[in-house]
Design an enzyme around this catalytic site. Sequence first.
Site, PDB file in Angstrom:
ATOM      1  N   ASN A   7     -17.542 -85.750   0.424  1.00 52.22           N
ATOM      2  CA  ASN A   7     -17.162 -84.697  -0.525  1.00 52.22           C
ATOM      3  C   ASN A   7     -17.836 -85.011  -1.849  1.00 52.22           C
ATOM      4  OD1 ASN A   7     -15.946 -82.914  -2.326  1.00 52.22           O
ATOM      5  ND2 ASN A   7     -13.925 -83.085  -1.395  1.00 52.22           N
ATOM      6  N   LYS A  14     -16.446 -88.560  -3.052  1.00 52.08           N
ATOM      7  CA  LYS A  14     -15.294 -89.012  -2.279  1.00 52.08           C
ATOM      8  C   LYS A  14     -15.724 -89.215  -0.837  1.00 52.08           C
ATOM      9  CE  LYS A  14     -11.998 -86.404  -5.131  1.00 52.08           C
ATOM     10  NZ  LYS A  14     -10.987 -85.318  -5.132  1.00 52.08           N
ATOM     11  N   ARG A  56     -18.897 -81.463   2.552  1.00 50.22           N
ATOM     12  CA  ARG A  56     -18.485 -80.299   1.786  1.00 50.22           C
ATOM     13  C   ARG A  56     -19.703 -79.743   1.061  1.00 50.22           C
ATOM     14  NH1 ARG A  56     -16.089 -80.200  -4.179  1.00 50.22           N
ATOM     15  NH2 ARG A  56     -15.698 -77.970  -4.389  1.00 50.22           N
ATOM     16  N   HIS A 145     -13.817 -73.007  -3.329  1.00 48.43           N
ATOM     17  CA  HIS A 145     -12.656 -73.869  -3.051  1.00 48.43           C
ATOM     18  C   HIS A 145     -11.979 -73.465  -1.734  1.00 48.43           C
ATOM     19  CE1 HIS A 145     -12.486 -74.483  -7.653  1.00 48.43           C
ATOM     20  NE2 HIS A 145     -12.971 -75.584  -7.116  1.00 48.43           N
ATOM     21  N   LEU A 172      -6.269 -76.300  -8.903  1.00 46.81           N
ATOM     22  CA  LEU A 172      -6.422 -76.536 -10.334  1.00 46.81           C
ATOM     23  C   LEU A 172      -6.919 -77.953 -10.577  1.00 46.81           C
ATOM     24  CD1 LEU A 172      -3.067 -74.895 -11.519  1.00 46.81           C
ATOM     25  CD2 LEU A 172      -5.320 -73.818 -11.269  1.00 46.81           C
ATOM     26  N   ARG A 204     -16.279 -74.955 -17.789  1.00 47.70           N
ATOM     27  CA  ARG A 204     -16.802 -73.637 -17.431  1.00 47.70           C
ATOM     28  C   ARG A 204     -15.954 -72.540 -18.067  1.00 47.70           C
ATOM     29  NH1 ARG A 204     -17.132 -74.581 -11.062  1.00 47.70           N
ATOM     30  NH2 ARG A 204     -16.291 -76.638 -11.555  1.00 47.70           N
ATOM     31  N   GLU A 344      -8.982 -81.607   1.489  1.00 45.14           N
ATOM     32  CA  GLU A 344     -10.200 -80.987   1.997  1.00 45.14           C
ATOM     33  C   GLU A 344     -10.804 -81.809   3.126  1.00 45.14           C
ATOM     34  OE1 GLU A 344     -12.104 -78.994  -2.019  1.00 45.14           O
ATOM     35  OE2 GLU A 344     -11.746 -81.161  -1.958  1.00 45.14           O
TER      36      GLU A 344
END
Length: 371
Positions: A7, A14, A56, A145, A172, A204, A344
Amino acid sequence: MNVLVVNAGSSSLKLRVLGEDDTVLAEHHAERWTGETGPLEDFLSTAPPVHAVGHRVVHGGAAFTSATAIDDDTRTRIEALTALAPLHQPRALAGIDAVTRLLPGVPQVACFDTSFHTTMPAAAATYALPSSWRRRWDLRRHGFHGLSHGYASRRATELAGRPGARVVSCHLGSGASLAAVANGRSVDTTMGFTPLAGLVMATRSGDVDPGLLVWLQRAGLSLDDLEDGLEHHSGLAGLSETGGDLRDVREAAESGDERAVLALQVHGHHLRQGIAAMTASLGGIDLLVFTGGAGEHDPVLRAETVAGLAFLGLELDPGRNAEVSGDTRVSTSPTEVWVIEAREDVEIAAQTRELLNHRVRPAPQPCAPGR
């Protein structure tokens, strides 16, 4: 089958090896990663055997609507989407390249954050732009996401015993988005063609009047400066003049910094507004789910958000909200509020195994809001 999940975030890495039952056999988290092979090589030197790798990938565009085996052609097509996710796509490619060098012959699978949102109905996915533009560049709202929203919404409905529930999922963190999920399918989301749209994020901007961007260019701001400002110097960072970490902004606000106070107010306003909009897309709400770094670990954020949405039938249990451990229901209201640990990695491993085991998943179909 042991699956190495890679990830790669915009600045972090990760790594986890998951066993067949999704037990975490080994893990490593690097807060700062610029794409070098070293962290992966060090991790693999002590990790258990790896039989497959799932990556990912943030942007799949219109080309990738499900997990896809990685070969030279897949890598080239992923790279072609870099302009649409400039913070994330290069890191995913770096991870793919590093694994290719370190684990030659081990199958790799790309799992896309955008694919979960391919079920959005046309009304939610279509931009009101000239049809010639939409045809030429395949312009539509992709959403992001999706790996997190897919897992969190499914996990919450399982724990609540409400498989057909209407869920608003709130991912979040430094990046942030909401998803409206009905019967396990995405029907709306806050991000759009790129991960820049929607909520106020760490650096952002989120949604901005497009006329303002045109005006800034006419005023002399270059495209490069515009992109850099919107991606790296806006959001909480731009409002508070901090690095954009919500924890730092909250600490500054508590010390009386008016810029930080305003940043939290703007952030909270857009978050509550977005949740209400996702609820409208669903025709109601049964479960509100918080996940991601801030969603899981900031009880003040959850309390303030829910307090501003009492008209939706939401009410927190202050004690549960303050002492969250793992996946927890934190509400007393019939409309349930859950905190779900972001996993995830579990979603990526499942998609990787499914593809490599040649299990065919039915093509996702758009569903009407509220069904």
